[in-house]
Design a protein around this motif. Structure first.
Motif, PDB file in Angstrom:
ATOM      1  N   LEU A 117       0.811  -1.215   0.000  1.00 28.60           N
ATOM      2  CA  LEU A 117       0.000   0.000   0.000  1.00 28.60           C
ATOM      3  C   LEU A 117       0.848   1.269   0.000  1.00 28.60           C
ATOM      4  CD1 LEU A 117      -3.085  -0.800   2.208  1.00 28.60           C
ATOM      5  CD2 LEU A 117      -2.856  -0.812  -0.250  1.00 28.60           C
ATOM      6  N   SER A 118       2.040   1.204   0.547  1.00 26.65           N
ATOM      7  CA  SER A 118       2.896   2.392   0.491  1.00 26.65           C
ATOM      8  C   SER A 118       3.437   2.597  -0.933  1.00 26.65           C
ATOM      9  CB  SER A 118       4.038   2.288   1.491  1.00 26.65           C
ATOM     10  OG  SER A 118       4.909   1.240   1.120  1.00 26.65           O
ATOM     11  N   ALA A 119       3.669   1.500  -1.646  1.00 22.13           N
ATOM     12  CA  ALA A 119       4.140   1.615  -3.029  1.00 22.13           C
ATOM     13  C   ALA A 119       3.005   1.987  -3.980  1.00 22.13           C
ATOM     14  CB  ALA A 119       4.781   0.302  -3.473  1.00 22.13           C
ATOM     15  N   ARG A 120       1.815   1.481  -3.701  1.00 24.21           N
ATOM     16  CA  ARG A 120       0.634   1.739  -4.532  1.00 24.21           C
ATOM     17  C   ARG A 120      -0.514   2.206  -3.639  1.00 24.21           C
ATOM     18  NH1 ARG A 120       3.202   1.539  -9.157  1.00 24.21           N
ATOM     19  NH2 ARG A 120       3.921  -0.486  -9.835  1.00 24.21           N
ATOM     20  N   PRO A 121      -0.555   3.481  -3.296  1.00 30.01           N
ATOM     21  CA  PRO A 121      -1.552   3.965  -2.333  1.00 30.01           C
ATOM     22  C   PRO A 121      -3.000   3.769  -2.786  1.00 30.01           C
ATOM     23  CG  PRO A 121       0.057   5.679  -2.842  1.00 30.01           C
ATOM     24  CD  PRO A 121       0.354   4.519  -3.716  1.00 30.01           C
ATOM     25  N   ALA A 122      -3.273   3.807  -4.063  1.00 30.07           N
ATOM     26  CA  ALA A 122      -4.660   3.711  -4.546  1.00 30.07           C
ATOM     27  C   ALA A 122      -5.042   2.284  -4.936  1.00 30.07           C
ATOM     28  CB  ALA A 122      -4.847   4.635  -5.724  1.00 30.07           C
ATOM     29  N   LEU A 123      -4.261   1.307  -4.528  1.00 31.90           N
ATOM     30  CA  LEU A 123      -4.504  -0.071  -4.949  1.00 31.90           C
ATOM     31  C   LEU A 123      -5.861  -0.582  -4.491  1.00 31.90           C
ATOM     32  CD1 LEU A 123      -3.438  -2.702  -6.243  1.00 31.90           C
ATOM     33  CD2 LEU A 123      -2.478  -3.273  -4.020  1.00 31.90           C
ATOM     34  N   MET A 124      -6.176  -0.413  -3.227  1.00 37.77           N
ATOM     35  CA  MET A 124      -7.443  -0.951  -2.713  1.00 37.77           C
ATOM     36  C   MET A 124      -8.642  -0.230  -3.321  1.00 37.77           C
ATOM     37  SD  MET A 124      -6.583  -3.496  -1.008  1.00 37.77           S
ATOM     38  CE  MET A 124      -8.023  -3.992  -0.109  1.00 37.77           C
ATOM     39  N   ASP A 125      -8.540   1.088  -3.493  1.00 38.41           N
ATOM     40  CA  ASP A 125      -9.642   1.829  -4.118  1.00 38.41           C
ATOM     41  C   ASP A 125      -9.858   1.372  -5.558  1.00 38.41           C
ATOM     42  OD1 ASP A 125     -10.042   3.289  -1.822  1.00 38.41           O
ATOM     43  OD2 ASP A 125      -8.703   4.908  -2.463  1.00 38.41           O
ATOM     44  N   SER A 126      -8.776   1.199  -6.294  1.00 36.99           N
ATOM     45  CA  SER A 126      -8.880   0.741  -7.680  1.00 36.99           C
ATOM     46  C   SER A 126      -9.467  -0.661  -7.743  1.00 36.99           C
ATOM     47  CB  SER A 126      -7.506   0.740  -8.339  1.00 36.99           C
ATOM     48  OG  SER A 126      -6.976   2.027  -8.354  1.00 36.99           O
ATOM     49  N   LEU A 127      -9.069  -1.506  -6.820  1.00 35.45           N
ATOM     50  CA  LEU A 127      -9.586  -2.873  -6.782  1.00 35.45           C
ATOM     51  C   LEU A 127     -11.082  -2.877  -6.495  1.00 35.45           C
ATOM     52  CD1 LEU A 127      -8.550  -5.735  -7.109  1.00 35.45           C
ATOM     53  CD2 LEU A 127      -8.076  -5.794  -4.681  1.00 35.45           C
ATOM     54  N   LYS A 128     -11.515  -2.024  -5.563  1.00 39.05           N
ATOM     55  CA  LYS A 128     -12.948  -1.933  -5.252  1.00 39.05           C
ATOM     56  C   LYS A 128     -13.743  -1.452  -6.466  1.00 39.05           C
ATOM     57  CE  LYS A 128     -12.394  -0.940  -0.347  1.00 39.05           C
ATOM     58  NZ  LYS A 128     -12.466   0.102   0.690  1.00 39.05           N
TER      59      LYS A 128
END
Length: 136
Positions: A117-128
């Motif tokens: 998550l520090s490398a890809r901060p928007a990962l969870m939002d994009s996944l959702k």
């Protein structure tokens, strides 16, 4: 220096083709020949431009597509000759989300989750958002 036999065959075929083309076009005026050449060149150029543009920008489902070159394409299964369906993609997305949730839940793996998550901060939002798109 002796020429190879294949070279002689090629030269003979080339000579026959030249003679045939000369017979077919002997009644053409210079203007007509230039016009035919211009139409042919224009058609080839237009075809190449279309193929190039389609290869870079056209997506069958959504119209235009712009991607970074570093993204990995979703590949079809080895036994399948077609691309994955929306349900296949939705299953993959939910599996990835479950995996990330399991990383977050396990205390020994929490550092990997935080690192992602520090490398890809928007990962969870994009996944959702992607899950919602493919499920609805």
């Amino acid at each position: 220096m002796k020429k190879a036999k294949g070279y002689e065959i090629w030269e003979a075929a080339k000579d026959r083709l030249v003679e045939w083309l000369e017979r077919k076009t002997e009644n053409y005026s210079k203007t007509k020949a230039v016009a035919i050449l211009a139409v042919f060149c224009t058609a080839v150029i237009l075809m190449l431009v279309f193929i190039t543009a389609k290869g870079f920008y056209w997506n069958e489902k959504t119209g235009l597509r712009l991607e970074r070159f570093s993204t990995k394409a979703i590949r079809p299964a080895a036994e399948s000759k077609i691309y994955p369906t929306d349900t296949d993609i939705a299953k993959r997305l939910s599996k990835a989300r479950r995996f990330l949730d399991s990383l977050a839940a396990a205390p020994s793996l929490r550092h990997k989750y935080d690192s992602l998550l520090s490398a890809r901060p928007a990962l969870m939002d994009s996944l959702k958002k992607a899950e919602y798109y493919y499920e609805h």
